[in-house]
Design an enzyme around this catalytic site. Structure first.
Site, mmCIF file in Angstrom:
data_model
loop_
_atom_site.group_PDB
_atom_site.id
_atom_site.type_symbol
_atom_site.label_atom_id
_atom_site.label_comp_id
_atom_site.label_asym_id
_atom_site.label_seq_id
_atom_site.Cartn_x
_atom_site.Cartn_y
_atom_site.Cartn_z
ATOM 1 C CG PHE A 1 12.988 5.121 -3.435
ATOM 2 C CD1 PHE A 1 12.648 5.049 -2.090
ATOM 3 C CD2 PHE A 1 14.294 4.814 -3.786
ATOM 4 C CE1 PHE A 1 13.580 4.671 -1.131
ATOM 5 C CE2 PHE A 1 15.233 4.445 -2.840
ATOM 6 C CZ PHE A 1 14.878 4.375 -1.505
ATOM 7 C CB SER A 2 8.295 8.148 -6.339
ATOM 8 O OG SER A 2 8.056 8.571 -5.015
ATOM 9 C CB CYS A 3 9.861 3.962 -10.196
ATOM 10 S SG CYS A 3 11.236 4.990 -10.755
ATOM 11 C CB SER A 4 6.287 2.282 -6.183
ATOM 12 O OG SER A 4 7.543 1.784 -5.768
ATOM 13 C CE LYS A 5 4.235 8.968 -4.839
ATOM 14 N NZ LYS A 5 5.593 8.606 -4.379
#
Length: 387
Positions: free
Chosen positions: A67-71
């Site tokens: 999820f937002s660890c991708s950012k």
């Protein structure tokens, strides 16, 4: 007692206890934890179920949607481009991506856009799931979107749109697609991490489950909506119907092969905890012979650009942001003032710390929301060791 697999270096035993405690009361949960210090693996653990529906155990190399660890990982890519001179964090994003300069968005800088200040946390048009899979289509719609405030003067979390911003920065500055650039970075470390899961790995990712607290939060938010008033926070997560509010369902959202295979840089990286920890470790220490960022680049990219109350009312504590990196704050406590990273929906946490030369990743397929202390307790235990 959950069966814990893997290894812990001497002196880090308290981390194992905190990891085991994350499974308390969650018999269907699976997860993994990886920590490096000075590039050296000191914790590499996994446990539980990758898919409790079919009794598939979490294995050493089980990947999961982070999820937002991708950012945070995409922000490493941008910081690398800044270090090479191909990106100026303080220049207008429209200088790289001219189409983005429409409708008053011409002056917002690259760094501020990455710090959630671009004014486009959601699209005003409804997307279908099929449109979500088309990176170019969504990027074009985002470029044409009217901002909700004067860009640079306020902030709100760009839950998914952040990924098309970072993805276009990478593409325009490097000449490579976000997926190819990400793969090249992961390959430097031999990391099992993908932005767009390849066909040969279809079905390998852990199946995601929505826990009670996340279900309850989404239901509460739905009940509080005012008819006729746009819920921009929900639109930021769903893009008007392309995804469920929880991001996943039994056979929808990020549980589907089509979404996992798509290039969705704001939330769609599929990776092992070991891979994510290695990439974060390489931002602060030589890791397997690789250093992704130097110290000066880290300092420049983690300068605070966003703090305080967001554009849409929300109770404190509030996060802090650098150029795409989530900084240590009451909203997300890392190791200290030199920490930078990004958490993700449902309980994922990944970060690095410059002072202690730590790279950290905790991933789980059991998604919770309110009062989810699983990763926080692990980070607290690590802080007590490295301090």
């Amino acid at each position: 007692m959950i069966g814990i697999n893997g290894h812990i270096a001497p002196g880090f035993e308290a981390i194992g206890d905190a990891f085991a405690a994350a499974f308390d009361g969650l018999p269907q949960m699976g997860g993994a934890l990886a920590i490096r210090v000075d590039g050296r693996s000191v914790v590499d653990l996994w446990a539980g179920s990758a898919d409790a529906r079919i009794d598939r155990p979490w294995e050493r190399d089980t990947p999961s949607v982070v999820f937002s660890c991708s950012k945070g990982l995409m922000s490493i890519l941008v910081a690398r481009l800044a270090a090479s001179g191909r990106v100026d964090l303080d220049s207008p994003l429209a200088a790289l991506w001219p189409e983005f300069g429409q409708r008053g968005k011409d002056a917002v800088t690259v760094g501020d856009a990455l710090a959630h200040r671009a004014g486009v946390p959601a699209l005003s048009v409804d997307l279908t799931t099929q449109e979500l899979l088309d990176f170019d289509r969504v990027a074009a719609l985002l470029a044409a979107q009217e901002p909700l405030w004067k860009p640079g003067e306020a902030w709100a979390y760009h839950a998914l749109t952040h990924g098309w911003i970072s993805g276009e920065i990478v593409r325009r500055a490097s000449g490579r697609s976000a997926a190819v650039a990400f793969r090249e970075m992961a390959d430097l470390l031999g990391a099992d991490a993908w932005l767009g899961l390849p066909a040969e790995h279809t079905g390998s990712a852990a199946h995601l489950f929505v826990g009670a607290s996340l279900q309850g939060l989404v239901a509460q938010q739905a009940a509080q909506r005012v008819p006729g008033v746009v819920d921009w926070g929900d639109r930021a997560m769903t893009l008007g119907g392309a995804l469920p509010s929880t991001l996943v369902g039994e056979a929808e959202g990020f549980n589907t092969p089509a979404v996992q295979a798509a290039v969705i840089p704001g939330a769609g990286v599929v990776a092992t905890a070991r891979a994510v920890a290695a990439m974060w470790s390489a931002t602060v220490a030589e890791t397997d012979g690789v250093r992704l960022l130097d110290d000066d680049t880290v300092v420049a990219a983690t300068r605070e650009r966003t703090a305080g109350a967001p554009f849409f009312d929300a109770p404190p504590p509030w996060p802090r942001w650098g150029a795409g990196f989530q900084l240590d704050s009451e909203a997300r406590r890392y190791l200290g003032s030199s920490s930078f990273g990004h958490d993700g929906a449902g309980g994922q946490v990944a970060f690095a710390d410059l002072d202690s030369r730590v790279g950290f990743s905790f991933v789980t397929n059991w998604m919770e929301a309110v009062d989810d202390h699983r990763a926080t307790r692990i980070v607290d235990a690590l802080r007590g060791i490295v301090a």
